[in-house]
Enzyme design. Structure first.
Site, PDB file in Angstrom:
ATOM      1  N   HIS A 260     109.838  54.000  49.804  1.00  0.00           N
ATOM      2  CA  HIS A 260     111.047  54.557  50.418  1.00  0.00           C
ATOM      3  C   HIS A 260     111.097  56.077  50.247  1.00  0.00           C
ATOM      4  O   HIS A 260     111.253  56.820  51.223  1.00  0.00           O
ATOM      5  CB  HIS A 260     112.283  53.899  49.785  1.00  0.00           C
ATOM      6  CG  HIS A 260     113.586  54.412  50.316  1.00  0.00           C
ATOM      7  ND1 HIS A 260     114.265  53.777  51.331  1.00  0.00           N
ATOM      8  CD2 HIS A 260     114.325  55.505  49.994  1.00  0.00           C
ATOM      9  CE1 HIS A 260     115.379  54.459  51.609  1.00  0.00           C
ATOM     10  NE2 HIS A 260     115.436  55.513  50.799  1.00  0.00           N
ATOM     11  N   GLU A 261     110.947  56.536  48.999  1.00  0.00           N
ATOM     12  CA  GLU A 261     111.040  57.980  48.743  1.00  0.00           C
ATOM     13  C   GLU A 261     109.897  58.738  49.411  1.00  0.00           C
ATOM     14  O   GLU A 261     110.055  59.900  49.799  1.00  0.00           O
ATOM     15  CB  GLU A 261     111.077  58.267  47.236  1.00  0.00           C
ATOM     16  CG  GLU A 261     112.230  57.615  46.466  1.00  0.00           C
ATOM     17  CD  GLU A 261     113.629  57.952  46.977  1.00  0.00           C
ATOM     18  OE1 GLU A 261     113.788  58.989  47.650  1.00  0.00           O
ATOM     19  OE2 GLU A 261     114.555  57.156  46.726  1.00  0.00           O
ATOM     20  N   HIS A 264     111.072  59.847  52.714  1.00  0.00           N
ATOM     21  CA  HIS A 264     111.857  61.088  52.637  1.00  0.00           C
ATOM     22  C   HIS A 264     110.921  62.289  52.443  1.00  0.00           C
ATOM     23  O   HIS A 264     111.100  63.345  53.046  1.00  0.00           O
ATOM     24  CB  HIS A 264     112.825  61.029  51.460  1.00  0.00           C
ATOM     25  CG  HIS A 264     114.022  60.140  51.671  1.00  0.00           C
ATOM     26  ND1 HIS A 264     114.897  60.315  52.714  1.00  0.00           N
ATOM     27  CD2 HIS A 264     114.509  59.088  50.963  1.00  0.00           C
ATOM     28  CE1 HIS A 264     115.876  59.414  52.644  1.00  0.00           C
ATOM     29  NE2 HIS A 264     115.659  58.641  51.582  1.00  0.00           N
ATOM     30  N   GLU A 290     117.351  59.172  56.371  1.00  0.00           N
ATOM     31  CA  GLU A 290     117.233  57.759  55.990  1.00  0.00           C
ATOM     32  C   GLU A 290     116.364  57.005  57.002  1.00  0.00           C
ATOM     33  O   GLU A 290     115.661  56.058  56.642  1.00  0.00           O
ATOM     34  CB  GLU A 290     118.628  57.150  55.876  1.00  0.00           C
ATOM     35  CG  GLU A 290     118.720  55.930  54.979  1.00  0.00           C
ATOM     36  CD  GLU A 290     118.348  56.183  53.517  1.00  0.00           C
ATOM     37  OE1 GLU A 290     118.223  57.361  53.095  1.00  0.00           O
ATOM     38  OE2 GLU A 290     118.161  55.189  52.792  1.00  0.00           O
TER      39      GLU A 290
HETATM   40 ZN    ZN Z   1     116.876  57.054  51.016  1.00  0.00          ZN
END
Ligand code: ZN
Ligand code: ZN
Lengths: 493, 493
Positions: A260-261, A264, A290
């Site tokens: 997930h990160e 980003h 997001e």
């Molecule tokens: Zn996030």
């Protein structure tokens, strides 16, 4: 030349932002406990300095004067974004900001204490004060921006977000999900779950995470992976500070967090370098951000092709004994587990949007005054029961007290999470259309096509366009919930 | 109240200094290589901002007005130190500082390149320009401070250092050392050297270093140990960032480095917390700082009692096999080895002062104009031959080009190193007089007495007094080279 003065100002702000970002990452990853008080003082001072620098009266003159200068089309977009950010930063009187900062900080501190004690009655008056000021804030922002009050609040997080456009989209999604959640739960009922047999050494998990990050395109000359209590992706585009948190009895939580990160991080690393000092060169906003993390986590990584490629790496780093006989489906059965629960941050991708839609509906009424804080637990309970079949009336800590956003005065932020999930699905569909062999690529661990598309259509676009316009330009169509619905049906239907 | 305004200014400066200190430590320990350019921009901007903040014209008025306010004796000392720092920071015109910064930076860059090529002829013109500006700088500082030009330069590093007082002290030491070095070399000739048999795992060396730091009094709630290419002690008093560098074939270099930096760290951690935002609350200067690091490294740690206590810890962390049959004397034979060499930073404590005295003599003549850059290699060579019996005329890279100080424009700094070594010996003598059982304490790993004395007489005194006054107050007498000479005689005689 006034535009040049804005560029110089942008460089000053970038330097202060750089300091705050690195100090904050350091605080979470390296700082010894006794360093906290002076660190907080230093960061507060830098934030104050940033505000002073950005609200100097001559900036309004520069913005005005720059409009009549001979600017390229690019510079005009940049100037417009500068003005937008400046207006948002300066539309509240300094006295109001001071009072609100104090009130929200006290409320957040009280919330940390009283949430642990499940004490809604003790907390409600503090939240009342926060909501009262948020209403004032929304009215002032609305007035200055020519927007409806709740839209003016969302504008801080995602420029162009309008409740009138989001509400019907969320309604479609809600209608779908209320029926679909039971179906998804039923479908997974007879999936066998292979046991996870630890311990998994932290060094091994870290090496696995680094290998996945590298494969996905993370640039280690411009970033690193550390450990912190709450995982985050911070730092600056030239020095991205990503974190995770390991446990030794289980490795999937940390790994999915890293994925997930990484989403980003790729966005930050992929922004246009030569514009990093200007507002137009920054990441677009929370929903788009997001959408990039969820693109990696949900669209890429919670799939059979991904684990077809990734599983040997898992076994290489964690040891062949660690996952005896695991196949891609065994990972998916674990990471794609659906479960009705009280807590938003623990929710899976199927139930998560219902947590968001509930908050979106409630916070509009809080800001408009249609709902009072005193009635919040009952409204929350009624919606939780209607959307997820769960009762929270006796458990406010896991009901309206569960998130830091409202206690800290952040209204208009929640929709970004689910908008991001929907945008990720829509981007995936657009890429798949352009590259029909996408799943084969991913099964080989080849992420060039997805990254090239996102670089061109999202990352390099930075903040040239509003959130809805950026998505429309990238995917050829405005936000359409059917992409996300189709994604869920395919995975859980 | 003007004094209160100075306190508020002190807090602003402290915040910016905090940011610069942590960003710099992070740069050396954590930053990925691609982050360097933006980091340099951010730090340069913060440094510029610090300068702007500190040189605002109203500060002179506050300083003046505060003098007639009703201040405590403590506040009067604080005000005087504030004014001293302010005067030193503002005594050069901004245009001059800009030109000098540019010139010195170019010279330092050229030096990095040409030192590697041993190209004195190519470098000399750049150094000429640096020296010319340093002479101007010294004249302006002298004028503003009412000091001799070279004293005005030293004043930046050690307030109260005066060449007229230092020169006779250095002369005594030089006279002693020129005879003593051959004697020390002879005395060690038949000391047997036990082989160091690695490899020594880095984790083990780190654990050993942490154990030593903790025993010496390092507070890990207010500091940490990391790795960097050049070891340093940075950060802020509430968050001290110490580093070392490990090699696996040998452990003593890293360990002695840790002990040295721990001395610096204890000083920073031991400063008065409630004054950390005021100039009077900072560490006194370079000589006193070095006296604290050398106190730990030379007075405490290069001794038999210390290794009597430390050796079992070494064996515990590095393994019993790592140092087969080692006794305290075997460590001492290695760490106290005397050797004539070209390079200051590689020198032992016996020969080191001769490197410094040579530079002290030369840089006074460079600043006064009595010596030209063009004559530097010959003067250097003559002094090296006279003091250490070494010829450097054909090897300027290891002669006058070896240090960064002059290429970067830092004149007046060198004496601090040897002043620190002498002050450490004098402090040791004072403590030993007050605590006759000191060596027994150390043989038990009990550092309370040395730390309590230093806390009271050095650390907590911070910048209340000039460097010479601080030493006199602490030890009861002005700087006297006989303490250091006696120390060397005892250890190497
Ligand atoms: Zn996030
Ligand atoms: Zn030192």
């Amino acid at each position: 030349m006034s535009y040049a003065q804005l560029e110089a100002l942008g460089r000053k702000l970038e330097a202060v932002d750089h300091a705050i970002a690195i100090l904050s990452a350091d605080e979470a990853t390296n700082m010894p406990v006794g360093g906290g008080e002076k660190r907080a003082e230093a960061v507060a001072h830098l934030a104050g300095l940033r505000h002073e620098t950005f609200t100097a009266p001559e900036i309004a003159d520069w913005l005005d004067a720059a409009k009549s200068e001979d600017l390229s089309a690019e510079q005009k977009l940049s100037l417009a974004e500068f003005e937008r950010v400046y207006t948002n930063a300066t539309c509240l009187p300094a006295d109001f900001v001071r009072e609100q900062t104090r009130t929200n900080m006290r409320s957040e501190q009280l919330w940390r204490d009283l949430r642990a004690k499940n004490d809604w009655a003790g907390f409600a008056p503090a939240l009342e004060s926060v909501v009262a000021l948020a209403r004032e804030e929304a009215a002032m922002r609305a007035d200055k921006l020519g927007l409806a009050p709740y839209d003016a609040m969302m504008e801080q997080y995602d420029p162009g977000n309008r409740a009138a456009e989001i509400a019907p989209i969320f309604d479609q999604l809600k209608t779908f999900l209320v029926d679909f959640v039971p179906e998804a739960l039923e479908n997974q009922a007879d999936l066998p779950l292979k046991p996870v047999t630890g311990p998994f050494a932290i060094e091994d998990q870290r090496a696995l995470g680094l290998a996945m990050m590298a494969a996905l395109g993370f640039d280690f000359t411009h970033g690193r992976l550390d450990v912190s209590h709450h995982p985050f992706c911070g730092g600056v585009p030239t020095d991205v500070r990503m974190t995770t948190r390991y446990r030794t009895d289980e490795f999937l939580t940390a790994l999915m967090g890293i994925l997930h990160e990484t989403g980003h991080a790729l966005y930050e690393q992929g922004l246009p370098r030569d514009l990093s000092h200007m507002p137009v060169g920054k990441a677009r906003g929370m929903a788009i951000h997001e959408s990039q993390s969820l693109f990696v986590e949900q669209q890429l990584a919670r799939t059979e092709p991904f684990w077809h490629w990734a599983l040997p790496h898992l076994q290489e780093h964690l040891g062949a004994d660690a996952l005896p006989g695991w196949m891609a489906q065994d990972v998916l059965a674990r990471v794609n587990m659906v479960e009705r629960g009280f807590i938003r941050v623990d929710a899976d991708e199927v139930t998560y949007p219902l947590h968001i839609i509930l908050r979106f509906e409630i916070e509009q009424d809080l800001i408009s005054g249609a709902l009072s804080v005193v009635d919040l637990p009952e409204v929350w309970d009624a919606k939780m029961e209607a959307y997820l079949g769960l009762k929270t009336i006796d458990n406010p800590a896991d009901g309206p007290m569960q998130d830091v956003h409202w206690p800290a005065g952040a209204f208009g932020y929640f929709p970004s999470y689910t908008l991001g999930a929907m945008m990720a699905a829509q981007q995936w569909a657009a890429i798949e259309k352009a590259h029909p062999s996408l799943n084969d690529d991913i099964a080989r661990g080849d992420f060039h096509a997805v990254n090239a598309w996102r670089s061109e259509h999202i990352w390099q676009q930075a903040s040239r366009y509003s959130t809805p316009e950026l998505l429309t330009r990238a995917t050829g169509a405005p936000l359409d919930p059917q992409f996300f619905i189709a994604h869920l049906k395919k995975r859980y239907g």
